[in-house]
Design an enzyme around this catalytic site. Structure first.
Site, mmCIF file in Angstrom:
data_model
loop_
_atom_site.group_PDB
_atom_site.id
_atom_site.type_symbol
_atom_site.label_atom_id
_atom_site.label_comp_id
_atom_site.label_asym_id
_atom_site.label_seq_id
_atom_site.Cartn_x
_atom_site.Cartn_y
_atom_site.Cartn_z
ATOM 1 N NE ARG A 127 -2.775 -7.232 -4.195
ATOM 2 C CZ ARG A 127 -3.434 -7.393 -3.068
ATOM 3 N NH1 ARG A 127 -2.810 -7.830 -2.006
ATOM 4 N NH2 ARG A 127 -4.727 -7.118 -3.001
ATOM 5 C CB SER A 134 -4.219 -6.293 4.984
ATOM 6 O OG SER A 134 -3.919 -5.037 4.452
ATOM 7 C CG HIS A 162 -1.941 -0.974 1.369
ATOM 8 N ND1 HIS A 162 -2.138 -1.726 2.504
ATOM 9 C CD2 HIS A 162 -2.904 -1.357 0.505
ATOM 10 C CE1 HIS A 162 -3.179 -2.531 2.329
ATOM 11 N NE2 HIS A 162 -3.663 -2.337 1.125
ATOM 12 C CE LYS A 176 -12.264 -6.800 2.405
ATOM 13 N NZ LYS A 176 -11.113 -6.065 1.866
HETATM 14 P P1 ADP Z 1 -9.919 -3.207 -0.227
HETATM 15 O O1 ADP Z 1 -10.658 -3.798 0.926
HETATM 16 O O2 ADP Z 1 -10.582 -1.978 -0.788
HETATM 17 O O3 ADP Z 1 -9.474 -4.170 -1.296
HETATM 18 P P2 ADP Z 1 -7.184 -3.111 0.666
HETATM 19 O O4 ADP Z 1 -6.685 -2.362 1.833
HETATM 20 O O5 ADP Z 1 -7.069 -4.585 0.696
HETATM 21 O O6 ADP Z 1 -8.646 -2.609 0.481
HETATM 22 O O7 ADP Z 1 -6.479 -2.567 -0.654
HETATM 23 C C1 ADP Z 1 -6.590 -1.245 -1.096
HETATM 24 C C2 ADP Z 1 -6.039 -1.127 -2.503
HETATM 25 O O8 ADP Z 1 -4.650 -1.406 -2.491
HETATM 26 C C3 ADP Z 1 -6.642 -2.111 -3.506
HETATM 27 O O9 ADP Z 1 -6.714 -1.482 -4.776
HETATM 28 C C4 ADP Z 1 -5.642 -3.233 -3.528
HETATM 29 O O10 ADP Z 1 -5.685 -3.937 -4.749
HETATM 30 C C5 ADP Z 1 -4.359 -2.443 -3.394
HETATM 31 N N1 ADP Z 1 -3.264 -3.255 -2.854
HETATM 32 C C6 ADP Z 1 -3.307 -4.100 -1.810
HETATM 33 N N2 ADP Z 1 -2.115 -4.696 -1.608
HETATM 34 C C7 ADP Z 1 -1.289 -4.185 -2.574
HETATM 35 C C8 ADP Z 1 0.087 -4.417 -2.943
HETATM 36 N N3 ADP Z 1 0.820 -5.306 -2.289
HETATM 37 N N4 ADP Z 1 0.601 -3.720 -3.958
HETATM 38 C C9 ADP Z 1 -0.181 -2.849 -4.651
HETATM 39 N N5 ADP Z 1 -1.479 -2.592 -4.385
HETATM 40 C C10 ADP Z 1 -2.032 -3.256 -3.358
#
Ligand code: ADP
Length: 174
Positions: free
Chosen positions: A102, A140, A25, A49
Site C-alpha cells: 500500500r 485487517s 488481500h 501479534k
Molecule cells: P503481515 O502481518 O505479514 O503484514 P498482513 O496480513 O497484514 O500480514 O498482510 C499480508 C500482506 O498483504 C502484506 O504484504 C501486506 O502489505 C499486504 N496487504 C495488506 N493489506 C493489503 C491491501 N489492502 N492491499 C494490498 N496488499 C495488502
C-alpha cells in the site's frame, strides 16, 4: 516435441497474518494467481501479534472464501506456518514470495523485510504487487476496529469474513 521437457510449475508464496483476510488481500491473491501456476497462502501463526482469530480459524476462513469465491489462473492452497518465512518458502519450494504494497503504510517495513529475507536466503525473490486503488486503506486492523464499533465493513471484506468477524466479536463481548 519429442524430448521437450515440461517447464517446472511456478510456485508463489503469499505470506501474512490474515487476521482476518480482507478484500485487499483477496485482490492480491487474485492477481498473484495470474502470475504463477500454484499459489500458497501462508498463514503466520505469530502469536506475538495477538491475533483475534486462532491460526486454524484464519486458515479455515481463507479456505471457505476460496470455495465461495473461486480464484482463476492457478491452484491455490492455504497452509499455516510458524517458522522463519525463508525456511517455509524453501520447504514448500516457492520460486517467489508475493507481498502487497500500500502506498503510504507499507514500503519501509516491506523493504526491510525483503532485504533481510534476501540476506537469509538469496535464492528466493520477493515480488510486490501494488495495492489496488480501492484497497489502499484496507487493513485487517481497521476492519477489526470498525467491526467492533459497529461500523459497516461490507466493502472491506468478503461477505463470509464479515459474518465470521461479527460473530467472533459478539462472542467476545458477551
Ligand atoms: P503481515 O502481518 O505479514 O503484514 P498482513 O496480513 O497484514 O500480514 O498482510 C499480508 C500482506 O498483504 C502484506 O504484504 C501486506 O502489505 C499486504 N496487504 C495488506 N493489506 C493489503 C491491501 N489492502 N492491499 C494490498 N496488499 C495488502
Amino acid at each position: 516435441m519429442p524430448g521437450a521437457r515440461m517447464p517446472k510449475p511456478r510456485t508463489g508464496l503469499y505470506p501474512g497474518t490474515f487476521d482476518p483476510i480482507t478484500a485487499g488481500h483477496y485482490d492480491i491473491v487474485r492477481r498473484a494467481a495470474r502470475m504463477v501456476d500454484h499459489l500458497i497462502i501462508g498463514v503466520a501463526s505469530n502469536a506475538g501479534k495477538g491475533p483475534l482469530f486462532q491460526v486454524e480459524e484464519r486458515v479455515a476462513l481463507i479456505q471457505d472464501c476460496l470455495s465461495a469465491y473461486p480464484i482463476e489462473g492457478a491452484t491455490v492452497e492455504v497452509r499455516p506456518f510458524g517458522t522463519l518465512l525463508v525456511d517455509f518458502a524453501r520447504d514448500v519450494e516457492a520460486d517467489v514470495i508475493v507481498r502487497g504494497l500500500r502506498a503510504v503504510s507499507d514500503f519501509e517495513y516491506e523493504f526491510e523485510m525483503a532485504m533481510m529475507n534476501k540476506r537469509l536466503n538469496d535464492q528466493i525473490e520477493t515480488a510486490f504487487l501494488m495495492a489496488s486503488e480501492a484497497y489502499q486503506f484496507t487493513s485487517s486492523r481497521f476492519v477489526k476496529e470498525i467491526g467492533r464499533l459497529g461500523g459497516d465493513i461490507s466493502s472491506l471484506v468478503p461477505p463470509l469474513v464479515r459474518e465470521r468477524l461479527l460473530g467472533k466479536i459478539q462472542t467476545l463481548t458477551k
